[in-house]
Scaffold this motif. Sequence first.
Motif, PDB file in Angstrom:
ATOM      1  N   SER A 331      29.082  96.198  33.067  1.00 58.62           N
ATOM      2  CA  SER A 331      30.300  96.597  32.682  1.00 58.62           C
ATOM      3  C   SER A 331      30.726  96.017  31.290  1.00 58.62           C
ATOM      4  N   SER A 332      30.799  94.808  31.327  1.00 58.06           N
ATOM      5  CA  SER A 332      31.113  93.776  29.925  1.00 58.06           C
ATOM      6  C   SER A 332      30.249  93.647  28.942  1.00 58.06           C
ATOM      7  N   GLY A 333      28.859  93.612  29.275  1.00 52.23           N
ATOM      8  CA  GLY A 333      27.629  93.109  28.407  1.00 52.23           C
ATOM      9  C   GLY A 333      27.516  91.618  28.472  1.00 52.23           C
ATOM     10  N   LEU A 334      28.225  91.048  29.248  1.00 52.10           N
ATOM     11  CA  LEU A 334      28.326  89.441  29.257  1.00 52.10           C
ATOM     12  C   LEU A 334      27.771  88.963  30.664  1.00 52.10           C
ATOM     13  N   ASP A 335      26.629  88.025  30.256  1.00 49.09           N
ATOM     14  CA  ASP A 335      25.985  87.570  31.630  1.00 49.09           C
ATOM     15  C   ASP A 335      26.587  86.014  31.911  1.00 49.09           C
ATOM     16  N   VAL A 336      27.526  85.921  32.393  1.00 49.88           N
ATOM     17  CA  VAL A 336      28.317  84.651  32.712  1.00 49.88           C
ATOM     18  C   VAL A 336      27.431  83.488  33.188  1.00 49.88           C
ATOM     19  N   ARG A 337      26.158  83.738  33.753  1.00 49.32           N
ATOM     20  CA  ARG A 337      25.248  82.762  34.234  1.00 49.32           C
ATOM     21  C   ARG A 337      24.977  82.025  32.759  1.00 49.32           C
ATOM     22  N   LYS A 338      24.899  82.415  31.683  1.00 47.68           N
ATOM     23  CA  LYS A 338      24.572  81.866  30.442  1.00 47.68           C
ATOM     24  C   LYS A 338      25.935  81.316  29.787  1.00 47.68           C
ATOM     25  N   PHE A 339      25.516  80.214  29.389  1.00 45.99           N
ATOM     26  CA  PHE A 339      26.618  79.318  28.833  1.00 45.99           C
ATOM     27  C   PHE A 339      27.391  80.063  27.584  1.00 45.99           C
ATOM     28  N   ASP A 340      26.943  80.618  26.612  1.00 44.20           N
ATOM     29  CA  ASP A 340      27.500  81.247  25.593  1.00 44.20           C
ATOM     30  C   ASP A 340      28.316  82.351  25.948  1.00 44.20           C
ATOM     31  N   ASP A 341      27.601  83.173  26.919  1.00 41.38           N
ATOM     32  CA  ASP A 341      28.539  84.376  27.446  1.00 41.38           C
ATOM     33  C   ASP A 341      29.677  83.972  28.369  1.00 41.38           C
ATOM     34  N   ALA A 342      29.482  82.936  29.235  1.00 43.53           N
ATOM     35  CA  ALA A 342      30.457  82.196  29.776  1.00 43.53           C
ATOM     36  C   ALA A 342      31.630  82.006  29.030  1.00 43.53           C
ATOM     37  N   LEU A 343      31.470  81.269  28.032  1.00 41.36           N
ATOM     38  CA  LEU A 343      32.211  80.829  27.248  1.00 41.36           C
ATOM     39  C   LEU A 343      33.149  82.037  26.502  1.00 41.36           C
ATOM     40  N   THR A 344      32.328  82.812  25.879  1.00 39.74           N
ATOM     41  CA  THR A 344      33.032  83.833  25.351  1.00 39.74           C
ATOM     42  C   THR A 344      33.894  84.758  26.394  1.00 39.74           C
ATOM     43  N   PHE A 345      33.297  84.785  27.478  1.00 40.03           N
ATOM     44  CA  PHE A 345      34.030  85.586  28.656  1.00 40.03           C
ATOM     45  C   PHE A 345      35.662  84.670  29.015  1.00 40.03           C
ATOM     46  N   LYS A 346      35.294  83.454  29.184  1.00 36.76           N
ATOM     47  CA  LYS A 346      36.471  82.671  29.405  1.00 36.76           C
ATOM     48  C   LYS A 346      37.636  82.666  28.199  1.00 36.76           C
ATOM     49  N   ILE A 347      37.155  82.655  27.102  1.00 37.75           N
ATOM     50  CA  ILE A 347      38.063  82.899  26.002  1.00 37.75           C
ATOM     51  C   ILE A 347      38.630  84.185  25.800  1.00 37.75           C
ATOM     52  N   ALA A 348      37.874  85.254  26.117  1.00 39.07           N
ATOM     53  CA  ALA A 348      38.453  86.753  26.142  1.00 39.07           C
ATOM     54  C   ALA A 348      39.535  86.818  27.179  1.00 39.07           C
ATOM     55  N   LEU A 349      39.314  86.106  28.363  1.00 36.78           N
ATOM     56  CA  LEU A 349      40.515  85.982  29.281  1.00 36.78           C
ATOM     57  C   LEU A 349      41.518  85.742  28.865  1.00 36.78           C
ATOM     58  N   MET A 350      41.614  84.405  28.257  1.00 32.49           N
ATOM     59  CA  MET A 350      42.843  83.799  27.644  1.00 32.49           C
ATOM     60  C   MET A 350      43.468  84.438  26.447  1.00 32.49           C
ATOM     61  N   VAL A 351      42.492  85.003  25.817  1.00 31.34           N
ATOM     62  CA  VAL A 351      43.280  85.991  24.476  1.00 31.34           C
ATOM     63  C   VAL A 351      43.970  87.270  25.285  1.00 31.34           C
ATOM     64  N   ILE A 352      43.341  87.890  26.158  1.00 33.11           N
ATOM     65  CA  ILE A 352      43.711  88.815  26.774  1.00 33.11           C
ATOM     66  C   ILE A 352      45.176  88.451  27.404  1.00 33.11           C
ATOM     67  N   GLY A 353      45.207  87.170  28.175  1.00 30.61           N
ATOM     68  CA  GLY A 353      46.512  86.797  28.598  1.00 30.61           C
ATOM     69  C   GLY A 353      47.524  86.533  27.611  1.00 30.61           C
ATOM     70  N   TYR A 354      47.055  86.156  26.565  1.00 36.13           N
ATOM     71  CA  TYR A 354      48.064  85.835  25.320  1.00 36.13           C
ATOM     72  C   TYR A 354      48.639  87.013  24.775  1.00 36.13           C
ATOM     73  N   MET A 355      47.657  88.118  24.503  1.00 36.53           N
ATOM     74  CA  MET A 355      48.321  89.476  24.348  1.00 36.53           C
ATOM     75  C   MET A 355      49.328  89.970  25.272  1.00 36.53           C
ATOM     76  N   LYS A 356      49.055  89.860  26.457  1.00 32.98           N
ATOM     77  CA  LYS A 356      49.924  90.548  27.456  1.00 32.98           C
ATOM     78  C   LYS A 356      51.105  89.940  27.274  1.00 32.98           C
ATOM     79  N   TYR A 357      51.242  88.559  27.039  1.00 31.47           N
ATOM     80  CA  TYR A 357      52.296  87.543  27.049  1.00 31.47           C
ATOM     81  C   TYR A 357      53.282  88.126  25.708  1.00 31.47           C
ATOM     82  N   LEU A 358      52.603  88.364  24.579  1.00 31.14           N
ATOM     83  CA  LEU A 358      53.311  88.958  23.272  1.00 31.14           C
ATOM     84  C   LEU A 358      53.922  90.372  23.717  1.00 31.14           C
ATOM     85  N   GLU A 359      53.324  91.208  24.493  1.00 27.00           N
ATOM     86  CA  GLU A 359      53.470  92.519  24.698  1.00 27.00           C
ATOM     87  C   GLU A 359      54.936  92.409  25.498  1.00 27.00           C
TER      88      GLU A 359
END
Length: 361
Positions: A331-359
């Motif tokens: 669904s997302s194109g990211l394999d969280v078993r890989k470190f790079d994808d896991a890091l990207t996904f984690k940061i994305a979760l935080m960025v989305i949380g921040y955007m929701k906070y701004l809204e």
Amino acid sequence: MISAQTIKGSIDELGAITKVELCVMDLNGDIVASTTEREMLDISIITSFAQSPVDSQVIGDVHLFKILDEGEPAYVLLAKGDSEHAYMVGKIGVSQLQNLIVAYKERFDRNNFFQNLLLDNMLLIDVYNRARKLKVEVNVPRVIILVEVKHSNDNTAQELLGSMYAPHTGDYVTAVDENSVILIKSLAKSQTYEEVQKIATTIVDMMNTEAMLDVRVSYGTIVDELKDLSKSYKEAKMALEVGRIFYAEKKVNAYNTLGIGRLIYQLPESLCRIFIDEIFGGKEVPDDLDEETLNTINKFFENNLNVSETSRQLFVHRNTLVYRIEKLEKSSGLDVRKFDDALTFKIALMVIGYMKYLENR
């Protein structure tokens, strides 16, 4: 100025001990506080005495005394009773009330001083001059600890914090808004952030057990000079807000441990949107995922991408966990078993949380 309630409490206690009737009046002859309902002297006598150059006078069995504030008359004290006894009690009352006035003025002045200091409303030379006048040490390690109170109209938190950390120890409690209380904590040169963390945790525990208050606490960096307290205050404010957005489960947040949350907090919203679009494009973003999948991924991150340990803690079969991870990858194109994808996904979760906070803000 000292409150009428405080004055009344003081003369009531003195009157009960000495059996002397006491009354405090302002310079216009109006009663501020009294231990009796009887009128001792005519108002004209009081106003005349207030304007006279003498500091004390006796009329019949009533002794009149001026209560001074920085050398100027502030109140008139009347003491009625046996001549010598009433005179002695009156002098004690004057001394007690004048000391109270000084103490209350110092408290008000210190409070005003720290509020202006934290908000950067003072010139540097004024900081040192007023600190010297208020007997506040300049070169002492200090840190700002910010206590956010859920119910802004409740003064319990400030009172409790004031009882825990008194000015005579070099600590000061103040507030610059309705939602939080500020502790200016004086530290020994050997004290570290680990000990500041313990102090902050103690405050949370005390607020919860003693006053049943739900609070969040943050603190800035330790500063060595008084003039840098505003920097620590701004850091504590940021730590409180960043903690609210990214680390909601934590009751204590330190500015020097905010990590990537602090970095994201300082990004403009437009850049955040570009990042999310770049990572996911038209695919499903983490905000649209079901709660089960998000909980699974968060637990997977907590266990350092360990599939076996995560499945054990979630009480699911290893294959079930792998299925959920692969479903997320599709669904997302990211394999969280890989470190790079896991890091990207984690940061994305935080960025989305921040955007929701701004809204929501």
